[in-house]
Scaffold this active site. Structure first.
Site, PDB file in Angstrom:
ATOM      1  N   ASP A 238      -4.934   2.304  10.794  1.00  0.00           N
ATOM      2  CA  ASP A 238      -6.345   1.976  11.065  1.00  0.00           C
ATOM      3  C   ASP A 238      -6.446   1.428  12.486  1.00  0.00           C
ATOM      4  O   ASP A 238      -6.481   2.195  13.442  1.00  0.00           O
ATOM      5  CB  ASP A 238      -6.828   0.996   9.994  1.00  0.00           C
ATOM      6  CG  ASP A 238      -8.296   0.660  10.100  1.00  0.00           C
ATOM      7  OD1 ASP A 238      -9.005   1.318  10.864  1.00  0.00           O
ATOM      8  OD2 ASP A 238      -8.753  -0.272   9.409  1.00  0.00           O
TER       9      ASP A 238
ATOM     10  N   GLY B 171       0.783  -1.244   0.000  1.00  0.00           N
ATOM     11  CA  GLY B 171       0.000   0.000   0.000  1.00  0.00           C
ATOM     12  C   GLY B 171       0.808   1.283   0.000  1.00  0.00           C
ATOM     13  O   GLY B 171       0.332   2.322  -0.455  1.00  0.00           O
TER      14      GLY B 171
ATOM     15  N   ASP C   2      -5.679  -0.333  -1.883  1.00  0.00           N
ATOM     16  CA  ASP C   2      -6.440  -1.205  -2.784  1.00  0.00           C
ATOM     17  C   ASP C   2      -7.725  -1.722  -2.181  1.00  0.00           C
ATOM     18  O   ASP C   2      -7.927  -1.674  -0.974  1.00  0.00           O
ATOM     19  CB  ASP C   2      -5.583  -2.428  -3.149  1.00  0.00           C
ATOM     20  CG  ASP C   2      -5.478  -3.405  -1.976  1.00  0.00           C
ATOM     21  OD1 ASP C   2      -5.105  -2.977  -0.875  1.00  0.00           O
ATOM     22  OD2 ASP C   2      -5.817  -4.604  -2.149  1.00  0.00           O
TER      23      ASP C   2
ATOM     24  N   THR D 215      -0.704  -3.075  12.338  1.00  0.00           N
ATOM     25  CA  THR D 215       0.444  -3.178  11.440  1.00  0.00           C
ATOM     26  C   THR D 215       1.619  -2.346  11.955  1.00  0.00           C
ATOM     27  O   THR D 215       2.744  -2.842  12.077  1.00  0.00           O
ATOM     28  CB  THR D 215       0.050  -2.715  10.016  1.00  0.00           C
ATOM     29  OG1 THR D 215      -1.066  -3.492   9.590  1.00  0.00           O
ATOM     30  CG2 THR D 215       1.196  -2.867   9.033  1.00  0.00           C
TER      31      THR D 215
ATOM     32  N   ARG E 237      -5.282   0.838  -6.831  1.00  0.00           N
ATOM     33  CA  ARG E 237      -4.079   1.478  -6.297  1.00  0.00           C
ATOM     34  C   ARG E 237      -3.658   2.653  -7.172  1.00  0.00           C
ATOM     35  O   ARG E 237      -3.010   3.590  -6.729  1.00  0.00           O
ATOM     36  CB  ARG E 237      -2.913   0.483  -6.212  1.00  0.00           C
ATOM     37  CG  ARG E 237      -3.139  -0.677  -5.265  1.00  0.00           C
ATOM     38  CD  ARG E 237      -1.838  -1.455  -5.057  1.00  0.00           C
ATOM     39  NE  ARG E 237      -2.070  -2.771  -4.468  1.00  0.00           N
ATOM     40  CZ  ARG E 237      -2.194  -3.017  -3.173  1.00  0.00           C
ATOM     41  NH1 ARG E 237      -2.118  -2.030  -2.315  1.00  0.00           N
ATOM     42  NH2 ARG E 237      -2.384  -4.242  -2.724  1.00  0.00           N
TER      43      ARG E 237
ATOM     44  N   GLY F 243      -4.049   0.052  13.953  1.00  0.00           N
ATOM     45  CA  GLY F 243      -2.713   0.243  14.520  1.00  0.00           C
ATOM     46  C   GLY F 243      -1.923  -1.045  14.607  1.00  0.00           C
ATOM     47  O   GLY F 243      -0.733  -1.033  14.926  1.00  0.00           O
TER      48      GLY F 243
ATOM     49  N   LYS G 259      -7.062   6.984  10.355  1.00  0.00           N
ATOM     50  CA  LYS G 259      -8.512   7.032  10.583  1.00  0.00           C
ATOM     51  C   LYS G 259      -8.780   7.608  11.965  1.00  0.00           C
ATOM     52  O   LYS G 259      -8.052   7.324  12.914  1.00  0.00           O
ATOM     53  CB  LYS G 259      -9.113   5.631  10.460  1.00  0.00           C
ATOM     54  CG  LYS G 259      -9.105   5.154   9.022  1.00  0.00           C
ATOM     55  CD  LYS G 259      -9.972   3.958   8.810  1.00  0.00           C
ATOM     56  CE  LYS G 259      -9.771   3.434   7.405  1.00  0.00           C
ATOM     57  NZ  LYS G 259     -10.323   2.104   7.204  1.00  0.00           N
TER      58      LYS G 259
ATOM     59  N   ASP H 109       0.792   3.352   4.256  1.00  0.00           N
ATOM     60  CA  ASP H 109      -0.285   4.118   3.623  1.00  0.00           C
ATOM     61  C   ASP H 109      -1.287   4.634   4.637  1.00  0.00           C
ATOM     62  O   ASP H 109      -1.653   5.802   4.626  1.00  0.00           O
ATOM     63  CB  ASP H 109      -0.991   3.260   2.545  1.00  0.00           C
ATOM     64  CG  ASP H 109      -1.418   1.877   3.038  1.00  0.00           C
ATOM     65  OD1 ASP H 109      -1.149   1.539   4.218  1.00  0.00           O
ATOM     66  OD2 ASP H 109      -2.016   1.125   2.252  1.00  0.00           O
TER      67      ASP H 109
HETATM   68  P1  5GP Z   1      -4.131  -1.610  10.644  1.00  0.00           P
HETATM   69  O1  5GP Z   1      -3.141  -2.695  10.911  1.00  0.00           O
HETATM   70  O2  5GP Z   1      -3.709  -0.264  11.195  1.00  0.00           O
HETATM   71  O3  5GP Z   1      -5.533  -1.975  11.061  1.00  0.00           O
HETATM   72  O4  5GP Z   1      -4.294  -1.472   9.102  1.00  0.00           O
HETATM   73  C1  5GP Z   1      -3.244  -1.100   8.341  1.00  0.00           C
HETATM   74  C2  5GP Z   1      -3.273  -1.736   6.985  1.00  0.00           C
HETATM   75  O5  5GP Z   1      -4.580  -2.167   6.599  1.00  0.00           O
HETATM   76  C3  5GP Z   1      -2.870  -0.688   5.997  1.00  0.00           C
HETATM   77  O6  5GP Z   1      -1.481  -0.812   5.733  1.00  0.00           O
HETATM   78  C4  5GP Z   1      -3.692  -1.014   4.788  1.00  0.00           C
HETATM   79  O7  5GP Z   1      -2.998  -1.921   3.991  1.00  0.00           O
HETATM   80  C5  5GP Z   1      -4.920  -1.701   5.330  1.00  0.00           C
HETATM   81  N1  5GP Z   1      -6.055  -0.750   5.478  1.00  0.00           N
HETATM   82  C6  5GP Z   1      -6.549  -0.228   6.620  1.00  0.00           C
HETATM   83  N2  5GP Z   1      -7.581   0.600   6.369  1.00  0.00           N
HETATM   84  C7  5GP Z   1      -7.741   0.613   5.025  1.00  0.00           C
HETATM   85  C8  5GP Z   1      -8.638   1.306   4.132  1.00  0.00           C
HETATM   86  O8  5GP Z   1      -9.509   2.090   4.491  1.00  0.00           O
HETATM   87  N3  5GP Z   1      -8.465   1.027   2.811  1.00  0.00           N
HETATM   88  C9  5GP Z   1      -7.539   0.176   2.343  1.00  0.00           C
HETATM   89  N4  5GP Z   1      -7.485   0.013   1.015  1.00  0.00           N
HETATM   90  N5  5GP Z   1      -6.667  -0.478   3.131  1.00  0.00           N
HETATM   91  C10 5GP Z   1      -6.773  -0.261   4.472  1.00  0.00           C
HETATM   92 MG    MG Z   2      -0.827  -2.084   4.258  1.00  0.00          MG
END
Ligand code: 5GP
Ligand code: MG
Length: 195
Positions: free
Chosen positions: A120, A61, A176, A124, A182, A122, A148, A117
């Site tokens: 969300d 991403g 994506d 990752t 993308r 957190g 977010k 990218d």
């Molecule tokens: P987290 O681990 O913070 O929940 O999410 C991070 C990863 O989830 C980001 O690197 C991304 O790849 C994916 N992601 C989270 N939210 C979104 C979103 O709204 N759209 C897309 N396309 N990917 C997301």
């Molecule tokens: Mg990602």
């Protein structure tokens, strides 16, 4: 003419599937330039010690954001990628973060900047940060294009943030859905019937 309703938009064009643009390409360019200036300044302050700088982009991403950001950084930098998946296939719900393959092993004693990218849940950023810090970098910071506005994201440590956005699933600028979209140059919300 409104770019989304332009009649010459071909059937297979990604923008047919967009409900609306959340952040347009000009605001994105402008904000990435500002972030670049901020990171450049911070790295210049650290660079009195001539420690090497390594950017760790989280694939896939972050590719577009990374490409735009690094062109604002004049320092000598290295790039060591890491691949993580949390939204496999056609889903808008996180399935938990998985790291694919090995993490870079050349980070000890370096200034490291993780680039992703979107922040969300957190999960990752927390996971990659933890794994990178085990490799004993000299400094460790994090940069995301989007965050977010939800408690888990706001509570996750991250030094550089492009935009705070509502809690919606977004695509474009590297993000994506099912590995499509993308290439959209704006941050967009998809039509409900596409998801
Ligand atoms: P987290 O681990 O913070 O929940 O999410 C991070 C990863 O989830 C980001 O690197 C991304 O790849 C994916 N992601 C989270 N939210 C979104 C979103 O709204 N759209 C897309 N396309 N990917 C997301
Ligand atoms: Mg990602």
């Amino acid at each position: 003419m409104n770019q989304l309703t332009e009649p010459r938009c071909k059937p297979h064009h990604a923008r047919n599937d967009i409900e609306r643009v959340l952040i347009d390409r000009h605001r994105i360019d402008q904000r990435i330039a500002e972030l670049g200036q901020e990171i450049k300044r911070d790295l210049d302050e650290q660079l009195v010690d001539t420690t090497e700088i390594v950017l760790v982009p989280i694939l896939t991403g972050s590719i577009i954001f990374l490409a735009d950001l690094i062109r604002h950084l004049p320092q000598k930098i290295r790039i060591s990628v890491v691949t993580a998946t949390s939204y496999p296939g056609a889903t808008t719900q996180s399935k938990g973060t998985q790291i694919a393959g090995a993490l870079p092993d050349d980070l000890e004693g370096k200034h490291v900047l993780i680039v992703d990218d979107i922040l969300d849940s957190g999960g990752t950023i927390r996971l990659i940060r933890e794994e990178v810090s085990k490799r004993q970098p000299k400094s460790l910071r994090c940069c995301v294009l989007l965050r977010k506005m939800i408690p888990q994201a706001l509570e996750t440590p991250c030094e550089y943030i492009g935009f705070d956005i509502p809690n919606e699933f977004v695509v474009g600028v590297g993000l994506d859905y099912n590995n499509y979209y993308r290439n959209l140059p704006d941050i967009c919300v998809l039509k409900k019937d596409v998801l």
